[in-house]
Structures are given as C-alpha cells and as structure tokens.
Motif scaffolding. Structure first.
Motif, PDB file in Angstrom:
ATOM      1  N   THR A  90       0.837  -1.210   0.000  1.00  0.00           N
ATOM      2  CA  THR A  90       0.000   0.000   0.000  1.00  0.00           C
ATOM      3  C   THR A  90       0.866   1.251   0.000  1.00  0.00           C
ATOM      4  O   THR A  90       1.744   1.413   0.855  1.00  0.00           O
ATOM      5  CB  THR A  90      -0.931   0.003   1.222  1.00  0.00           C
ATOM      6  N   ALA A  91       0.642   2.111  -0.969  1.00  0.00           N
ATOM      7  CA  ALA A  91       1.450   3.326  -1.126  1.00  0.00           C
ATOM      8  C   ALA A  91       0.913   4.136  -2.300  1.00  0.00           C
ATOM      9  O   ALA A  91       0.084   3.644  -3.076  1.00  0.00           O
ATOM     10  CB  ALA A  91       2.913   2.971  -1.378  1.00  0.00           C
ATOM     11  N   VAL A  92       1.431   5.343  -2.423  1.00  0.00           N
ATOM     12  CA  VAL A  92       1.268   6.096  -3.656  1.00  0.00           C
ATOM     13  C   VAL A  92       2.422   5.693  -4.575  1.00  0.00           C
ATOM     14  O   VAL A  92       3.582   5.736  -4.166  1.00  0.00           O
ATOM     15  CB  VAL A  92       1.278   7.609  -3.413  1.00  0.00           C
ATOM     16  N   TYR A  93       2.082   5.302  -5.795  1.00  0.00           N
ATOM     17  CA  TYR A  93       3.087   4.851  -6.753  1.00  0.00           C
ATOM     18  C   TYR A  93       3.355   5.958  -7.761  1.00  0.00           C
ATOM     19  O   TYR A  93       2.418   6.521  -8.344  1.00  0.00           O
ATOM     20  CB  TYR A  93       2.609   3.588  -7.459  1.00  0.00           C
ATOM     21  N   TYR A  94       4.640   6.226  -7.954  1.00  0.00           N
ATOM     22  CA  TYR A  94       5.077   7.300  -8.843  1.00  0.00           C
ATOM     23  C   TYR A  94       5.886   6.735 -10.005  1.00  0.00           C
ATOM     24  O   TYR A  94       6.759   5.877  -9.818  1.00  0.00           O
ATOM     25  CB  TYR A  94       5.943   8.302  -8.097  1.00  0.00           C
ATOM     26  N   CYS A  95       5.625   7.273 -11.158  1.00  0.00           N
ATOM     27  CA  CYS A  95       6.415   6.996 -12.348  1.00  0.00           C
ATOM     28  C   CYS A  95       7.490   8.077 -12.455  1.00  0.00           C
ATOM     29  O   CYS A  95       7.236   9.241 -12.118  1.00  0.00           O
ATOM     30  CB  CYS A  95       5.477   7.033 -13.556  1.00  0.00           C
ATOM     31  N   ALA A  96       8.667   7.703 -12.926  1.00  0.00           N
ATOM     32  CA  ALA A  96       9.762   8.665 -13.037  1.00  0.00           C
ATOM     33  C   ALA A  96      10.573   8.379 -14.294  1.00  0.00           C
ATOM     34  O   ALA A  96      10.593   7.245 -14.788  1.00  0.00           O
ATOM     35  CB  ALA A  96      10.659   8.588 -11.814  1.00  0.00           C
TER      36      ALA A  96
ATOM     37  N   ASP B  38      14.782  12.840 -13.264  1.00  0.00           N
ATOM     38  CA  ASP B  38      14.505  14.259 -13.517  1.00  0.00           C
ATOM     39  C   ASP B  38      13.021  14.586 -13.577  1.00  0.00           C
ATOM     40  O   ASP B  38      12.636  15.731 -13.319  1.00  0.00           O
ATOM     41  CB  ASP B  38      15.140  14.677 -14.852  1.00  0.00           C
ATOM     42  N   TYR B  39      12.215  13.625 -13.977  1.00  0.00           N
ATOM     43  CA  TYR B  39      10.793  13.886 -14.209  1.00  0.00           C
ATOM     44  C   TYR B  39       9.952  12.911 -13.394  1.00  0.00           C
ATOM     45  O   TYR B  39      10.282  11.728 -13.300  1.00  0.00           O
ATOM     46  CB  TYR B  39      10.460  13.752 -15.697  1.00  0.00           C
ATOM     47  N   TRP B  40       8.821  13.437 -12.869  1.00  0.00           N
ATOM     48  CA  TRP B  40       7.959  12.652 -12.003  1.00  0.00           C
ATOM     49  C   TRP B  40       6.500  12.873 -12.358  1.00  0.00           C
ATOM     50  O   TRP B  40       6.098  13.982 -12.724  1.00  0.00           O
ATOM     51  CB  TRP B  40       8.182  13.043 -10.539  1.00  0.00           C
ATOM     52  N   GLY B  41       5.716  11.815 -12.202  1.00  0.00           N
ATOM     53  CA  GLY B  41       4.272  11.946 -12.314  1.00  0.00           C
ATOM     54  C   GLY B  41       3.680  12.374 -10.986  1.00  0.00           C
ATOM     55  O   GLY B  41       4.390  12.560  -9.993  1.00  0.00           O
ATOM     56  N   GLN B  42       2.367  12.504 -10.968  1.00  0.00           N
ATOM     57  CA  GLN B  42       1.680  12.992  -9.770  1.00  0.00           C
ATOM     58  C   GLN B  42       1.363  11.862  -8.786  1.00  0.00           C
ATOM     59  O   GLN B  42       0.992  12.121  -7.645  1.00  0.00           O
ATOM     60  CB  GLN B  42       0.388  13.718 -10.160  1.00  0.00           C
ATOM     61  N   GLY B  43       1.486  10.630  -9.236  1.00  0.00           N
ATOM     62  CA  GLY B  43       1.257   9.486  -8.367  1.00  0.00           C
ATOM     63  C   GLY B  43      -0.143   8.921  -8.475  1.00  0.00           C
ATOM     64  O   GLY B  43      -1.100   9.617  -8.813  1.00  0.00           O
ATOM     65  N   THR B  44      -0.258   7.629  -8.167  1.00  0.00           N
ATOM     66  CA  THR B  44      -1.547   6.955  -8.128  1.00  0.00           C
ATOM     67  C   THR B  44      -1.583   6.072  -6.887  1.00  0.00           C
ATOM     68  O   THR B  44      -0.611   5.387  -6.569  1.00  0.00           O
ATOM     69  CB  THR B  44      -1.800   6.150  -9.420  1.00  0.00           C
ATOM     70  N   GLN B  45      -2.710   6.098  -6.184  1.00  0.00           N
ATOM     71  CA  GLN B  45      -2.825   5.389  -4.911  1.00  0.00           C
ATOM     72  C   GLN B  45      -3.123   3.910  -5.141  1.00  0.00           C
ATOM     73  O   GLN B  45      -4.043   3.557  -5.894  1.00  0.00           O
ATOM     74  CB  GLN B  45      -3.928   5.997  -4.067  1.00  0.00           C
ATOM     75  N   VAL B  46      -2.368   3.070  -4.458  1.00  0.00           N
ATOM     76  CA  VAL B  46      -2.637   1.634  -4.430  1.00  0.00           C
ATOM     77  C   VAL B  46      -2.869   1.244  -2.979  1.00  0.00           C
ATOM     78  O   VAL B  46      -2.024   1.510  -2.119  1.00  0.00           O
ATOM     79  CB  VAL B  46      -1.456   0.832  -5.010  1.00  0.00           C
TER      80      VAL B  46
END
Length: 124
Positions: A91-97, A112-120
């Motif tokens: 369980t966490a917020v998952y971020y793409c980078a 260098d770049y990150w998404g806003q995250g999605t909750q799992v």
C-alpha cells in the motif's frame, strides 16, 4: 522535457493484482530510462523497479522481485507495472519517473521527471 501521468491504482484485496500505467509526453521518451517508486504514509519514497530505454534491462527492489513486472511500449509512450500477489505492505502512492539516457538507477535524485502518483491500497 517529459511529462508523466500515472493511472490504474485502486483498492484490491491481498493476493490480488493491479496494472499501473504511466503515459508520457515528449519526443525523447524512447531514449529515457523509466522507473517506478512508491511512498507509504510516514515513509520515504522508495525504489520499486526500473527499465532501460529499449526494455532489455530491468532491475527490481528485493521486496517486489518475482511479484512485479515492469514493461514499456515506446510506440505508445507508456510504461507499465504489473503487480501480482499484492500484500498490505504494498500500500502506497506509486510514482512513475524518467531520466535521460540508458543507465538504470535506484535513487530519487537520479530521476529528472515525475508523475503525480496513483494510490494503491491493498486490504488484508
């Protein structure tokens, strides 16, 4: 410049599966290394997995090895995270980078770049 948008998060029971997607914009997607990180409440953001620009090389955190699989489709400018046998501790917020170049990396400053995250959320 790369912009990232994650999707696919949600609530799942322990033992279940989810597939996260990360859609990228920008002309340099195919020459970037992509990674997934996660952050649980009260904890630091931690590395989950990364994939090289060609998709030929991947690395995983020990905690997810053999349960999670990262893949990418450069034609669709999308990276995926297939998560199987989920546990409550996932369980966490998952971020793409994203980071330029082909070197795989495990630490947040290397991206260098990150998404806003999605909750799992994985229920027991």
């Amino acid at each position: 410049q790369v912009q990232l948008v994650e999707s696919g998060g949600g609530l799942v029971q322990a033992g279940g599966s989810l597939r996260l997607s990360c859609a990228a914009s920008g002309r340099t997607f195919s020459s970037t290394t992509m990674g997934w990180f996660r952050q649980a409440p009260g904890k630091e953001r931690e590395f989950v997995t990364a994939i090289s620009w060609s998709g030929g090389r991947t690395i995983y955190a020990d905690s997810v090895k053999a349960r999670f699989t990262i893949s990418r489709d450069n034609a669709k400018k999308t990276v995926y995270l297939q998560m199987n046998t989920l546990k409550p501790e996932d369980t966490a917020v998952y971020y793409c980078a994203a980071r330029p170049g082909s070197a795989l990396a495990r630490t947040t400053p290397e991206y260098d770049y990150w998404g806003q995250g999605t909750q799992v959320t994985v229920s027991s």
